[in-house]
Design a protein around this motif. Structure first.
Motif, PDB file in Angstrom:
ATOM      1  N   ARG A  68      -1.413   9.067   4.217  1.00  0.00           N
ATOM      2  CA  ARG A  68      -1.367   7.657   3.757  1.00  0.00           C
ATOM      3  C   ARG A  68      -0.069   6.992   4.198  1.00  0.00           C
ATOM      4  N   ILE A  69       1.024   7.751   4.085  1.00  0.00           N
ATOM      5  CA  ILE A  69       2.319   7.191   4.487  1.00  0.00           C
ATOM      6  C   ILE A  69       2.316   6.837   5.975  1.00  0.00           C
ATOM      7  N   HIS A 117      -6.132   5.915   6.151  1.00  0.00           N
ATOM      8  CA  HIS A 117      -6.792   5.794   4.850  1.00  0.00           C
ATOM      9  C   HIS A 117      -8.284   6.096   4.959  1.00  0.00           C
ATOM     10  N   ARG A 146       0.832  -1.203   0.000  1.00  0.00           N
ATOM     11  CA  ARG A 146       0.000   0.000   0.000  1.00  0.00           C
ATOM     12  C   ARG A 146       0.871   1.259   0.000  1.00  0.00           C
ATOM     13  N   VAL A 147       1.964   1.222   0.769  1.00  0.00           N
ATOM     14  CA  VAL A 147       2.880   2.376   0.775  1.00  0.00           C
ATOM     15  C   VAL A 147       3.501   2.547  -0.609  1.00  0.00           C
ATOM     16  N   ARG A 175       2.305   1.637  -3.447  1.00  0.00           N
ATOM     17  CA  ARG A 175       1.272   2.163  -4.349  1.00  0.00           C
ATOM     18  C   ARG A 175       1.034   3.649  -4.101  1.00  0.00           C
ATOM     19  N   ASP A 176       0.971   4.049  -2.827  1.00  0.00           N
ATOM     20  CA  ASP A 176       0.717   5.460  -2.516  1.00  0.00           C
ATOM     21  C   ASP A 176       1.844   6.355  -3.019  1.00  0.00           C
ATOM     22  N   PHE A 181      -1.189  12.584   0.997  1.00  0.00           N
ATOM     23  CA  PHE A 181      -0.053  11.678   0.810  1.00  0.00           C
ATOM     24  C   PHE A 181       0.632  11.373   2.137  1.00  0.00           C
TER      25      PHE A 181
END
Lengths: 387, 270
Positions: free
Chosen positions: B104-105, B109, A6-7, A9-10, B101
Motif C-alpha cells: 500500500r505504501i 491497492h 491514503r498513505v 490512512r494506511d 502494508f
C-alpha cells in the motif's frame, strides 16, 4: 493529495493493527487509567463525605474555671478533633514526635478574664493546615462558652443558641446529591488525561525507535510522503486516545456514577482536542529526543510536572496560588477544565468549546514543531563510518 | 555495456568537511548483480543511501531506469526495492499483513495488491507461513520476508545492504537463490557486503570502494587477473608491518582472512 490521505490512512490502520496485535497490552492500556482514577477517587471521596481524618490535638488545661471546662468538653466532643489531655511538660515531646499535630493551651486565669492570659496554640512542624483548622474550631468553642459565661444577664446560653441559629453558616455543596460524582469526575478526567499523555509519549518513542531502524529507511525509500507517514502515526494515536477516553468515561459513568451533564457536542469537541494533544505531544517527544533513553526521561519529567501543575492529580484549589496561576498556561489545565465542564460540572457547549479551542491551538503548535524537526532531519541513522 | 538500469555519474557526497563519496561512476545493466565491497567508512552505505533516496544529497546524478530523483521522486522510488541491513518488518503483524502494508505504501491497492502479495510470498517460499507473525519465524525466514517486502512493487533495481548478516549457510543459500531468480527476471541488484565469498558466489560484477572513491570495478575474473599480476613478496623486518597495513585497510572480513594478524602470531609464538 488523495494519495497523501491514503498513505496516512494506511499507516494509521497498520498502527491500529499493531495495537490490537498486543491484546494484553491493549487491555491494560484501557484498564490502567480506570484503576488509577478509581484509586484517586476513593482516596478523595472520604473528604467529601465528611469522613475526614480527625486532627490530633493535645489539650493543656491550666485553668479550673467552668468556662475552660466547657471549652474542653466541646473540643473533646467535636467530630473533627481527636483530643488528648497533656501536661505542660509533655507538649514539646508530643509535637516533635507528631503524636499530636497541635496543642491548645488554656492558661491559668483565662476563664476569669485575667489580662494577658490568652489561649495559645502550638503546632508540629509541617502541620500548618491542621493548626489553622484546629484554631477555627477552638475559636468557635471558646466564643460560644465565653458568650454563655459573660452574658448571663442577656440570656446566656439561650442567647448564644439564638445567635447561632440566626447567623450561623449553613454549608451546602454546589451539587448536593452528587458528591461522589464530583470527586470521581475529577479523578477520572485527570487520570485519563495523564494516561493519554503517557500513551502519546510511548507512540513518540516508538516512532523514534523506528527512525533509528530499518523500517523507517524502507519507508523513506518509498514514494510515500514523510509528512503523510507521520500524520498516519498521529491519526492512529488519536483514534486510540479517543477509544481510551470513551472507555474510561464510560466506566466512570456506569460504575462510579460520574454524570455527563454537559453538552454532548462539547464533550466530543474536548475529547477530540485531548486526543490531538496526546498525538502531538508524542510527535514532539519523537522530534526533540535524540535518543530513546533521553527522550523518555525528559518526557516523563515534563508529563509529571504538567500533570501536577495542571491539576490532574489534585483539585486546583488545593494547590498554592502560584501553581494555580501557572495552570492557565498549561494545555493540561485547559483540557481538564474542558472535560470536567462537559461531564460532571454540566456546563454548556460554550465553556467546553473555549477549552477545546485552547487545546487545539497548543496541539497545532506542537504538531508544526514536530513535523518541522521530523521531516528536516535525515531519516534513519547515519551510514556507518561517517563521523 | 548495455544502457544501465542504474547509472551513477560523478556522485560526490559530503559529510561536513569529509568526502564520503568522491566522484563515483557506476553503471549496472538489467539482470546483473553488482557487489559493492569495501572496508567500513569506504562509502558503501552512503552510496546505497544516496541511490535509495534517504535524504543524502550530493553533486552528480543518479538515474534508475533513466529517471532521476529530481525529475520525479515518486516514480524514481517506485523503481527501487531497498532491503536494509536491519530487519525492516513488523514482527507483530503476519507476513501477509506486512506485505499488504508495504505494498500500500508503494501505492498498490485492491485486487492487484493481493496478487502481488501472493506472488511475493511464493517467490520467497513463505506462502504457507503467510498468516504467521515474523516473531515466530527463524532468522532465515525473517530475512526472506524482509526481501519480499522490497519486491512487492516489482522494482527494476534492488539495493541490498548486507542481507545475509547472521544467517546460517542454508538460509544464506535460500537468499542467494532468490537473488539469482531476480537476476533471471532482469532485475538489477546492488549488494553491499564485506564478504568476498558472497561476491564470488553470486555477483557478475564487483566494485571496490576505498575512502569514497571507486578503487576498481569489473567482473571477478578481471579483478582476479589484475591481482594475480601484483603478487608481492616481503621478507625480513618489513614483512609484519606491511601485512598489518594490508589487513588494516583490507575490505576482507575477519572470517574470510586466511592469515592471522602478525601481532596475534607474535603473541602465539611468545
Amino acid at each position: 493529495m488523495f494519495s497523501w490521505f491514503r498513505v496516512a490512512r494506511d499507516v494509521a490502520v497498520k498502527d491500529l493493527m499493531l495495537f490490537r496485535a498486543d491484546w494484553r497490552g491493549a487491555m491494560l492500556a484501557f484498564l490502567v487509567p480506570v484503576a488509577l482514577a478509581a484509586l484517586f477517587g476513593f482516596i478523595f471521596r472520604n473528604g467529601s463525605r465528611g469522613q475526614v481524618e480527625r486532627v490530633a490535638m493535645g489539650l493543656v488545661v491550666e485553668d479550673g474555671s467552668a468556662m475552660c471546662g466547657g471549652v474542653a468538653e466541646a473540643l473533646r466532643g467535636h467530630r473533627h478533633l481527636a483530643v488528648r489531655s497533656l501536661s505542660a511538660s509533655q507538649i514539646e515531646d508530643c509535637l516533635l514526635s507528631q503524636q499530636v499535630a497541635v496543642v491548645l493551651i488554656l492558661p491559668e486565669g483565662f476563664g476569669g478574664g485575667a489580662p494577658g492570659q490568652r489561649p495559645r496554640m502550638r503546632h508540629a512542624p509541617g502541620c500548618l493546615y491542621e493548626a489553622n483548622w484546629a484554631a477555627g474550631i477552638a475559636t468557635e468553642a471558646i466564643l460560644r462558652e465565653a458568650g454563655r459565661s459573660i452574658l448571663p444577664q442577656a440570656g446566656g446560653a439561650g442567647l448564644v443558641d439564638m445567635l447561632e441559629n440566626r447567623f450561623g453558616i449553613v454549608r451546602e455543596a454546589a451539587t448536593p446529591a452528587d458528591q461522589d460524582g464530583a470527586v470521581f469526575g475529577h479523578s477520572f478526567c485527570g487520570m485519563t488525561l495523564q494516561y493519554l499523555l503517557f500513551m502519546g509519549m510511548d507512540c513518540g518513542l516508538l516512532l523514534l525507535r523506528e527512525r533509528a531502524g530499518g523500517v523507517w529507511r524502507r519507508l523513506a525509500s518509498s514514494p510515500a510522503s514523510p509528512t503523510a507517514i507521520i500524520a498516519g502515526r498521529a491519526l492512529a494515536t488519536m483514534v486510540i486516545a479517543l477509544m481510551q477516553i470513551a472507555f474510561t468515561l464510560g466506566c466512570a459513568w456506569l460504575v462510579f456514577g460520574v454524570p455527563v451533564k454537559g453538552s454532548i457536542a462539547g464533550l466530543i469537541l474536548v475529547a477530540l482536542a485531548v486526543s490531538c494533544l496526546a498525538a502531538s505531544c508524542g510527535l514532539l517527544v519523537a522530534s526533540l529526543g535524540r535518543s530513546e533513553g533521553r527522550a523518555r526521561s525528559i518526557a516523563i519529567l515534563v508529563i509529571l510536572a504538567v500533570s501536577l501543575v495542571g491539576g490532574l492529580w489534585l483539585p486546583a484549589f488545593l494547590l498554592p496560588w502560584w501553581v494555580r496561576d501557572l495552570g492557565w498556561i498549561m494545555p493540561t489545565a485547559w483540557a481538564l477544565r474542558g472535560l470536567e465542564a462537559a461531564t460532571w460540572q454540566g456546563a454548556g457547549i460554550g465553556r467546553a468549546a473555549l477549552c477545546a479551542a485552547v487545546v487545539y491551538a497548543y496541539s497545532f503548535v506542537f504538531l508544526v514543531v514536530a513535523m518541522a524537526f521530523l521531516t528536516r532531519r535525515p531519516a534513519g541513522r547515519q551510514p556507518r563510518g561517517i563521523p | 555495456m548495455a544502457a544501465g538500469v542504474l547509472s551513477i555519474r560523478q556522485l560526490t557526497v559530503w559529510y561536513g568537511a569529509r568526502r564520503a563519496v568522491d566522484q563515483l561512476d557506476l553503471e549496472l545493466p538489467a539482470g546483473h548483480i553488482l557487489a559493492l565491497l569495501g572496508p567500513n567508512g569506504s562509502g558503501k552505505s552512503t552510496t546505497m543511501a544516496a541511490v535509495a533516496g534517504h535524504g543524502v544529497r550530493g553533486t552528480g546524478t543518479v538515474r534508475v531506469d533513466g529517471v532521476s530523483e529530481d525529475d520525479s521522486p515518486a516514480e524514481y522510488r517506485r523503481k527501487i526495492g531497498y532491503v536494509p541491513q536491519d530487519l525492516a518488518i513488523y514482527e507483530e503483524l503476519s507476513a501477509f499483513n506486512n506485505l499488504m502494508f508495504f505494498g500500500r505504501i508503494q501505492g498498490i491497492h485492491g485486487h492487484k495488491l493481493r496478487e502481488r502479495v501472493a506472488d511475493a510470498l511464493d517467490f520467497v517460499h513463505l506462502t504457507h507461513q503467510a498468516d504467521r507473525c515474523p516473531s515466530t519465524f527463524s532468522g532465515g525466514m525473517k530475512r526472506r520476508l524482509n526481501l519480499a517486502c522490497a519486491l512487492i512493487h516489482q522494482p527494476c533495481l534492488m539495493l541490498l545492504d548486507e542481507p545475509t548478516v547472521g544467517l546460517d549457510i542454508a538460509s544464506r543459500d535460500a537468499i542467494f537463490d532468490v537473488l539469482r531468480r531476480l537476476r533471471r527476471q532482469g532485475v538489477a541488484v546492488v549488494l553491499a557486503t564485506h564478504h568476498l565469498d558472497e561476491a564470488q558466489a553470486l555477483c557478475d560484477r564487483v566494485a571496490i570502494l576505498r575512502e569514497g572513491r571507486l578503487a576498481m570495478e569489473g567482473t571477478l575474473d578481471d579483478l582476479t587477473r589484475q591481482y594475480r599480476s601484483r603478487t608481492g613478496y616481503f621478507t625480513g623486518e618489513q614483512a609484519p608491518t606491511v601485512l598489518e597495513e594490508i589487513m588494516r585497510t583490507s575490505m576482507v572480513s575477519d572470517n574470510s582472512t586466511r592469515i592471522p594478524p602478525p601481532s596475534a602470531r607474535r603473541a602465539e609464538a611468545a
